[in-house]
Design a protein around this motif. Structure first.
Motif, PDB file in Angstrom:
ATOM      1  N   ILE A 134       0.836  -1.207   0.000  1.00 47.52           N
ATOM      2  CA  ILE A 134       0.000   0.000   0.000  1.00 47.52           C
ATOM      3  C   ILE A 134       0.866   1.250   0.000  1.00 47.52           C
ATOM      4  CG2 ILE A 134      -1.581   1.358   1.437  1.00 47.52           C
ATOM      5  CD1 ILE A 134      -2.876  -1.309   2.262  1.00 47.52           C
ATOM      6  N   LEU A 135       1.928   1.263   0.807  1.00 42.71           N
ATOM      7  CA  LEU A 135       2.811   2.433   0.851  1.00 42.71           C
ATOM      8  C   LEU A 135       3.537   2.634  -0.472  1.00 42.71           C
ATOM      9  CD1 LEU A 135       4.250   2.071   4.462  1.00 42.71           C
ATOM     10  CD2 LEU A 135       2.571   3.729   3.646  1.00 42.71           C
ATOM     11  N   GLU A 136       3.961   1.541  -1.107  1.00 43.52           N
ATOM     12  CA  GLU A 136       4.612   1.661  -2.406  1.00 43.52           C
ATOM     13  C   GLU A 136       3.658   2.227  -3.449  1.00 43.52           C
ATOM     14  OE1 GLU A 136       6.037  -2.298  -3.066  1.00 43.52           O
ATOM     15  OE2 GLU A 136       7.946  -1.912  -2.044  1.00 43.52           O
ATOM     16  N   LEU A 137       2.393   1.800  -3.422  1.00 47.42           N
ATOM     17  CA  LEU A 137       1.399   2.350  -4.349  1.00 47.42           C
ATOM     18  C   LEU A 137       1.179   3.837  -4.094  1.00 47.42           C
ATOM     19  CD1 LEU A 137      -1.347  -0.429  -4.559  1.00 47.42           C
ATOM     20  CD2 LEU A 137       0.264   0.276  -6.330  1.00 47.42           C
ATOM     21  N   GLN A 138       1.138   4.230  -2.815  1.00 41.27           N
ATOM     22  CA  GLN A 138       0.966   5.646  -2.490  1.00 41.27           C
ATOM     23  C   GLN A 138       2.149   6.458  -2.994  1.00 41.27           C
ATOM     24  OE1 GLN A 138       0.328   6.020   1.720  1.00 41.27           O
ATOM     25  NE2 GLN A 138      -1.785   5.280   1.603  1.00 41.27           N
ATOM     26  N   ILE A 139       3.361   5.937  -2.819  1.00 41.05           N
ATOM     27  CA  ILE A 139       4.556   6.642  -3.306  1.00 41.05           C
ATOM     28  C   ILE A 139       4.499   6.776  -4.815  1.00 41.05           C
ATOM     29  CG2 ILE A 139       7.052   6.402  -3.613  1.00 41.05           C
ATOM     30  CD1 ILE A 139       7.121   5.182  -0.772  1.00 41.05           C
ATOM     31  N   GLN A 140       4.113   5.689  -5.491  1.00 42.30           N
ATOM     32  CA  GLN A 140       4.030   5.721  -6.953  1.00 42.30           C
ATOM     33  C   GLN A 140       2.990   6.746  -7.414  1.00 42.30           C
ATOM     34  OE1 GLN A 140       2.837   1.982  -8.612  1.00 42.30           O
ATOM     35  NE2 GLN A 140       3.121   2.647 -10.718  1.00 42.30           N
ATOM     36  N   ARG A 141       1.817   6.767  -6.777  1.00 40.07           N
ATOM     37  CA  ARG A 141       0.778   7.740  -7.158  1.00 40.07           C
ATOM     38  C   ARG A 141       1.245   9.170  -6.916  1.00 40.07           C
ATOM     39  NH1 ARG A 141      -3.246   5.503  -3.704  1.00 40.07           N
ATOM     40  NH2 ARG A 141      -3.290   3.352  -4.334  1.00 40.07           N
ATOM     41  N   ARG A 142       1.951   9.391  -5.819  1.00 35.52           N
ATOM     42  CA  ARG A 142       2.418  10.747  -5.522  1.00 35.52           C
ATOM     43  C   ARG A 142       3.490  11.189  -6.503  1.00 35.52           C
ATOM     44  NH1 ARG A 142       2.282  10.503   1.095  1.00 35.52           N
ATOM     45  NH2 ARG A 142       0.010  10.479   1.196  1.00 35.52           N
ATOM     46  N   LYS A 143       4.369  10.259  -6.895  1.00 31.82           N
ATOM     47  CA  LYS A 143       5.374  10.600  -7.901  1.00 31.82           C
ATOM     48  C   LYS A 143       4.714  10.929  -9.229  1.00 31.82           C
ATOM     49  CE  LYS A 143       9.375   8.112  -6.076  1.00 31.82           C
ATOM     50  NZ  LYS A 143      10.310   7.011  -6.277  1.00 31.82           N
ATOM     51  N   GLN A 144       3.680  10.174  -9.588  1.00 35.12           N
ATOM     52  CA  GLN A 144       2.961  10.464 -10.827  1.00 35.12           C
ATOM     53  C   GLN A 144       2.267  11.818 -10.738  1.00 35.12           C
ATOM     54  OE1 GLN A 144       0.351   7.104 -11.262  1.00 35.12           O
ATOM     55  NE2 GLN A 144       1.891   5.858 -12.314  1.00 35.12           N
ATOM     56  N   ALA A 145       1.706  12.136  -9.566  1.00 35.18           N
ATOM     57  CA  ALA A 145       1.052  13.427  -9.390  1.00 35.18           C
ATOM     58  C   ALA A 145       2.064  14.567  -9.513  1.00 35.18           C
ATOM     59  CB  ALA A 145       0.344  13.486  -8.040  1.00 35.18           C
ATOM     60  N   VAL A 146       3.254  14.386  -8.947  1.00 39.13           N
ATOM     61  CA  VAL A 146       4.298  15.417  -9.046  1.00 39.13           C
ATOM     62  C   VAL A 146       4.717  15.596 -10.502  1.00 39.13           C
ATOM     63  CG1 VAL A 146       6.708  15.904  -8.479  1.00 39.13           C
ATOM     64  CG2 VAL A 146       5.137  15.172  -6.686  1.00 39.13           C
ATOM     65  N   GLU A 147       4.891  14.491 -11.217  1.00 37.83           N
ATOM     66  CA  GLU A 147       5.259  14.587 -12.635  1.00 37.83           C
ATOM     67  C   GLU A 147       4.162  15.271 -13.436  1.00 37.83           C
ATOM     68  OE1 GLU A 147       8.163  13.941 -14.119  1.00 37.83           O
ATOM     69  OE2 GLU A 147       8.878  13.553 -12.084  1.00 37.83           O
ATOM     70  N   ASP A 148       2.918  14.985 -13.139  1.00 37.75           N
ATOM     71  CA  ASP A 148       1.806  15.622 -13.831  1.00 37.75           C
ATOM     72  C   ASP A 148       1.794  17.121 -13.554  1.00 37.75           C
ATOM     73  OD1 ASP A 148      -0.597  15.561 -15.425  1.00 37.75           O
ATOM     74  OD2 ASP A 148      -1.712  15.860 -13.542  1.00 37.75           O
ATOM     75  N   ILE A 149       2.044  17.498 -12.307  1.00 38.23           N
ATOM     76  CA  ILE A 149       2.090  18.921 -11.953  1.00 38.23           C
ATOM     77  C   ILE A 149       3.238  19.615 -12.689  1.00 38.23           C
ATOM     78  CG2 ILE A 149       2.604  20.525 -10.057  1.00 38.23           C
ATOM     79  CD1 ILE A 149       0.999  18.609  -8.237  1.00 38.23           C
ATOM     80  N   LYS A 150       4.409  18.971 -12.744  1.00 41.64           N
ATOM     81  CA  LYS A 150       5.548  19.560 -13.465  1.00 41.64           C
ATOM     82  C   LYS A 150       5.225  19.740 -14.940  1.00 41.64           C
ATOM     83  CE  LYS A 150       9.298  17.856 -10.520  1.00 41.64           C
ATOM     84  NZ  LYS A 150      10.439  16.925 -10.454  1.00 41.64           N
ATOM     85  N   ARG A 151       4.601  18.714 -15.528  1.00 38.90           N
ATOM     86  CA  ARG A 151       4.263  18.803 -16.949  1.00 38.90           C
ATOM     87  C   ARG A 151       3.254  19.929 -17.195  1.00 38.90           C
ATOM     88  NH1 ARG A 151       2.484  14.102 -17.361  1.00 38.90           N
ATOM     89  NH2 ARG A 151       0.274  14.518 -17.550  1.00 38.90           N
ATOM     90  N   ARG A 152       2.255  20.051 -16.357  1.00 38.13           N
ATOM     91  CA  ARG A 152       1.255  21.116 -16.509  1.00 38.13           C
ATOM     92  C   ARG A 152       1.875  22.494 -16.270  1.00 38.13           C
ATOM     93  NH1 ARG A 152      -4.266  19.191 -16.297  1.00 38.13           N
ATOM     94  NH2 ARG A 152      -4.242  16.926 -16.079  1.00 38.13           N
TER      95      ARG A 152
END
Length: 172
Positions: A134-152
């Motif tokens: 569960i923690l690994e999934l949360q880390i992965q989702r947060r990294k994806q969210a950060v990448e999405d924010i950077k791209r936007r």
């Protein structure tokens, strides 16, 4: 009498302990301390210690080796094969000698209790592995969210730069 027969009875009397809560939150009574040790509930005694009792403590014979270094996979497979064999023997006994089935049922019950105990001893490992996943999934989702924010952000900066160039009269 009216309180017991009305469709909306009044609240219990201890709500008055919280009457000044909005003005003074410290005026409310403190919650009771957590229970430690053993306690009684519905006539049975329970304990807050989260320890799996051994099979011997439960009065059951242990069919797998004792000790901290148990190969769970090997022992579960062994008990599963033994269970299959005993169920086949039980079926034979029921067909050939129906009056002698009780011992076979006890053997099957013993194997099931050992399987159940082995599986329960794996619960802490399962909980730890589930939490890690569960923690690994949360880390992965947060990294994806950060990448999405950077791209936007990059897209927004590029659009802002283009709009500034257009407003200055310089077309790209």
């Amino acid at each position: 009498m009216a309180a017991t027969s009305s469709s909306y009875p009044p609240p219990p009397p201890y709500y008055k302990l919280y009457k000044d809560y909005l003005e003074d939150p410290e005026s409310a009574p403190k919650p009771p301390p957590p229970i430690e040790g053993s306690y009684q509930l519905y006539g049975a005694t329970y304990t807050t210690d989260d320890v799996l009792p051994s099979l011997e403590d439960q009065g059951v014979r242990q069919l797998y080796p004792k000790g901290p270094n148990i190969d769970f996979k090997k022992e579960l497979r062994s008990l599963n094969r033994e269970l299959q064999l005993h169920i086949l023997e039980l079926a034979d006994v029921l067909v050939e000698r129906p009056s002698q089935y009780a011992r076979r049922v006890e053997d099957v019950s013993l194997i099931f209790k050992n399987l159940h105990h082995l599986l329960n001893s794996l619960r802490p490992h399962q909980a730890r592995a589930t939490l890690i996943h569960i923690l690994e999934l949360q880390i992965q989702r947060r990294k994806q969210a950060v990448e999405d924010i950077k791209r936007r952000r990059e897209v927004a900066q590029r659009l802002l730069k283009e709009s500034l160039q257009i407003s200055d009269g310089r077309l790209p």
